[in-house]
Motif scaffolding. Structure first.
Motif, PDB file in Angstrom:
ATOM      1  N   ARG A 101      58.215  43.601  12.082  1.00  0.00           N
ATOM      2  CA  ARG A 101      57.010  43.886  12.848  1.00  0.00           C
ATOM      3  C   ARG A 101      55.802  43.366  12.090  1.00  0.00           C
ATOM      4  N   ASP A 102      54.851  42.899  12.857  1.00  0.00           N
ATOM      5  CA  ASP A 102      53.616  42.418  12.251  1.00  0.00           C
ATOM      6  C   ASP A 102      52.947  43.564  11.502  1.00  0.00           C
ATOM      7  N   LEU A 142      56.096  33.778   9.908  1.00  0.00           N
ATOM      8  CA  LEU A 142      56.151  34.944  10.787  1.00  0.00           C
ATOM      9  C   LEU A 142      55.905  34.492  12.221  1.00  0.00           C
ATOM     10  N   ALA A 143      56.909  34.699  13.080  1.00  0.00           N
ATOM     11  CA  ALA A 143      56.805  34.340  14.497  1.00  0.00           C
ATOM     12  C   ALA A 143      56.513  35.606  15.297  1.00  0.00           C
ATOM     13  N   LEU A 144      55.313  35.708  15.878  1.00  0.00           N
ATOM     14  CA  LEU A 144      54.891  36.882  16.642  1.00  0.00           C
ATOM     15  C   LEU A 144      55.251  36.714  18.110  1.00  0.00           C
ATOM     16  N   ASP A 145      55.673  37.797  18.738  1.00  0.00           N
ATOM     17  CA  ASP A 145      56.023  37.786  20.156  1.00  0.00           C
ATOM     18  C   ASP A 145      54.825  38.305  20.951  1.00  0.00           C
ATOM     19  N   TRP A 186      60.917  36.803  10.994  1.00  0.00           N
ATOM     20  CA  TRP A 186      60.735  35.908   9.853  1.00  0.00           C
ATOM     21  C   TRP A 186      61.682  34.735  10.045  1.00  0.00           C
ATOM     22  N   TYR A 192      56.324  31.601  20.856  1.00  0.00           N
ATOM     23  CA  TYR A 192      55.961  32.447  19.723  1.00  0.00           C
ATOM     24  C   TYR A 192      54.649  31.960  19.101  1.00  0.00           C
ATOM     25  N   ALA A 223      58.162  40.860  15.751  1.00  0.00           N
ATOM     26  CA  ALA A 223      58.055  39.542  15.129  1.00  0.00           C
ATOM     27  C   ALA A 223      59.367  39.193  14.458  1.00  0.00           C
TER      28      ALA A 223
END
Length: 692
Positions: free
Chosen positions: A457-458, A440-443, A467, A481, A465
């Protein structure tokens, strides 16, 4: 004797008299064995001690046969050492008697040595020596060597498997499969098992050394007896050989037979498996459990019995016995199967009534997962979720001030394969969807370039976010990220949910545990508070009120002390007790909000709004139009404070704090509502805005 010596002896004797018999027996036995090495023993006492040695060896062998598990006889290594020392002490004592009085006749060292020697020798000293050597070789080369090797391998495997078994216990505890008491019992049992096999590895060396000592003592007795008999007592070579060989072989056999029994006991114990039945039952159930082995054996024996020149009668008798035993075992198995088939039909006629045991209580904290997420829980398959949850529990317990209950993880086939749900008391308080083979890459808001991935979304904070594949992880991190693995996503969601709903996780059992912890440092305070002053339910309500407003319960002494003081003044209402506690720990509350700085930015109420709220303080409710406008104003201020990276703190009069706290908690969960009397004198306030 001086007075000091009398006092010392009296103290020692007094301590010995005060000891239980079992505790005093061990040192007395050691002293007795040392005395046997030094002091000469009469023949009658030698007979008694040799007989006792044989009896002890038989008791040990029978105890090993009847014990269920090797760990149930954990004292065996100590008994083995003591029995070996007793046997060596007897060898030394009997050697002294044989060499001193052997010229007097075959009974010079007692009737037991004479009987063993005469029975085995049977008039031929060469046969006696050969029998003794064969027994020693069997003991030394076969039984002792094999038992020592098994003990060494068992101890090595046990130590190698120790970390994995400890991790398995921790995983079962975190998963809620076992209680803390069961986990402690299993850890203690694991430690005892490790100590036992390590001790058995060392104890087997005693048996091996004892066998070597038996050979050397035989040589010393033979050579020394011949030399003393001919040189000191003037016996001829034949007479000296006759007298001393008989005594030497008898002495060696009296010591070697118990040694052989103990070596056999060691071999049996270290080759046993932990089962819920004795060794005889295990052998009967496994060796004779299948009649086919007896049928084939009996058929072969009968075939050999019909061959001319063979001992026909013996083979035919044993073959017939094997076939009869096979028929009897097969008949018993058919009867047991018929009874097992009949039992369900009888029970089916009687409808089973429901009972209270059929109702499973809701778990305080649970995690339900789809079947595709199950490998994340299995530590043997590389799953890291249980380790993450264990770390979350440890951190939350430290922050909140009470032990967060274990998270009961279970699969739910009614859910989507990649979904999960977090439950508190059986109610869903959080859910999400995880792709177990992605990251999971969060912005966080400072991404310089996007990467390829599935938009989402997280599940914890609702942040945008993606995947992404494992191959894209490094590129996403370089682009700004924040990349986390699926196990961390779920663990973070659990942490956030528990922090927001800690007041629902804390129950009466946790409150009682906190009182037990307080009783260790302040027993009088804990004793006077519950149940003398306040019921447990009221104390639980106050603690839940603190947790609902994100106040840690670490300062137990101050929290319970404020409750006790306010209750002694006549206040037993939970809201009044909560206000008293907050005033007592105001410094802790403010420092938790400000992060330890001396300055605290606060919002105040407009004078007209403050008067309006105070006028309606007794109703504990707000007019709908006023509530909507107030909610909008607080939300705007909270967003403005968050943009400044500052906490949102609303400072209000004490009589309206509780009502506004419940209202603000729904409008702006990150905001704090403090009363005037909760601010320490050393804190500098800075006005950040006014709520109109």
């Amino acid at each position: 004797m001086s007075a000091a010596q009398s006092s010392m002896n009296g103290g020692v004797l007094g301590r010995l008299r005060g000891l239980p018999f079992a505790a005093a027996a061990a040192p007395l036995l050691l002293l007795t064995m040392l005395a046997m090495v030094v002091l000469p023993l009469p023949p009658f006492l030698l007979d008694l001690l040799f007989t006792f040695n044989i009896a002890v060896s038989l008791m040990v062998v029978l105890a090993v046969v009847y014990v269920m598990r090797p760990l149930d006889f954990s004292v065996f290594p100590t008994i083995l050492l003591l029995a070996t020392l007793l046997r060596l002490a007897l060898n030394v004592a009997s050697t002294r008697v044989v060499l001193l009085n052997g010229h007097q006749g075959s009974d010079a060292a007692g009737k037991v040595i004479e009987a063993f020697g005469a029975f085995v020798v049977g008039g031929n000293f060469g046969v006696g020596i050969a029998v003794f050597l064969i027994l020693t070789i069997v003991n030394f080369v076969v039984i002792t060597k094999g038992a020592g090797r098994v003990s060494e391998v068992s101890a090595r495997f046990m130590l190698d498997a120790l970390p994995g078994r400890q991790m398995a216990i921790d995983a079962d505890l975190n998963a809620g499969s076992i209680t803390r008491e069961e986990a402690k019992h299993r850890r203690d049992e694991l430690r005892e098992e490790t100590d036992f096999y390590g001790a058995m590895d060392g104890a087997s060396k005693f048996v091996r050394g004892d066998a070597v000592a038996g050979l050397l003592i035989l040589a010393v007795n033979l050579i020394g007896g011949l030399a003393i008999g001919m040189g000191t007592h003037g016996l001829s070579a034949g007479d000296a050989a006759a007298k001393y060989t008989l005594l030497t072989i008898g002495d060696g056999l009296v010591a070697q037979i118990p040694a052989l029994l103990l070596a056999t006991a060691v071999a049996i114990l270290v080759t046993r498996l932990s089962r819920s039945q004795a060794m005889g039952q295990s052998v009967r159930g496994q060796l004779l459990g299948d009649p086919r082995a007896l049928i084939v054996t009996g058929s072969l024996l009968l075939a050999l019995g019909f061959i001319p020149g063979m001992p026909n009668v013996v083979f035919l008798m044993l073959g017939s016995a094997c076939l009869a035993g096979a028929w009897w075992i097969a008949r018993r198995a058919r009867q047991a199967a018929a009874e097992a088939e009949a039992e369900p039909s009888v029970e089916a006629e009687k409808p089973t009534e429901l009972s209270w045991d059929d109702l499973a209580p809701a778990d305080p904290l649970a995690l339900e997962i789809g079947y595709r997420l199950v490998p994340m829980v299995d530590a043997t398959a590389g799953g890291e979720l249980m380790g993450r949850i264990r770390g979350v529990r440890r951190r939350l317990s430290d922050e909140l001030g009470f032990l967060v209950p274990p998270v009961h993880v279970r699969d739910n086939l009614t859910m989507e394969p990649t979904q999960y749900r977090i439950l508190i008391g059986g109610a869903v308080v959080g859910h999400g969807e995880i792709l177990p083979d992605r990251w999971l890459a969060l912005d966080p808001g400072n991404v310089i370039a996007s990467v390829q991935g599935q938009a989402t979304r997280d599940p914890t904070f609702g942040m945008p976010a993606l995947w992404i594949e494992t191959s894209t992880r490094a590129q996403a991190q370089a682009n700004g990220y924040t990349v986390v693995d699926p196990a961390t996503v779920i663990a973070t969601h659990i942490s956030h949910v528990v922090q927001q709903n800690a007041h629902e996780v804390l129950g009466a059992d946790e409150t009682q545990s906190l009182l037990d912890v307080l009783a260790r440092s302040a027993p009088k305070l804990a004793e006077d508070l519950v149940p003398k002053t306040l019921p447990l339910a009221t104390v639980t309500r106050v603690l839940q009120g603190l947790l609902a407003e994100r106040v840690s319960l670490k300062n137990l002494r101050a929290i319970f002390g404020a409750m006790s003081e306010r209750a002694a003044a006549g206040t037993t209402d939970p809201s009044g007790l909560l206000a008293a506690v907050r005033g007592a720990i105001g410094r802790q509350i403010v420092q938790g909000i400000s992060g330890g700085t001396d300055e605290l930015p606060v919002l105040n109420l407009a004078p007209s709004l403050e008067r309006l709220l105070q006028d309606g303080a007794n109703s504990n409710a707000l007019e709908p139009g006023l509530a909507e406008r107030l909610q909008n104003a607080i939300t705007q201020h909270a967003q403005r404070q968050e943009a400044r990276n500052e906490p949102t703190v609303l400072l209000v009069p004490p009589n309206v704090r509780a009502t506004l706290a419940r209202f603000v908690r729904a409008a702006a969960p990150s905001a704090h509502v403090l009363a005037f009397d909760e601010i320490p004198d050393t804190t500098r306030l800075r006005l950040a805005g006014t709520v109109e």
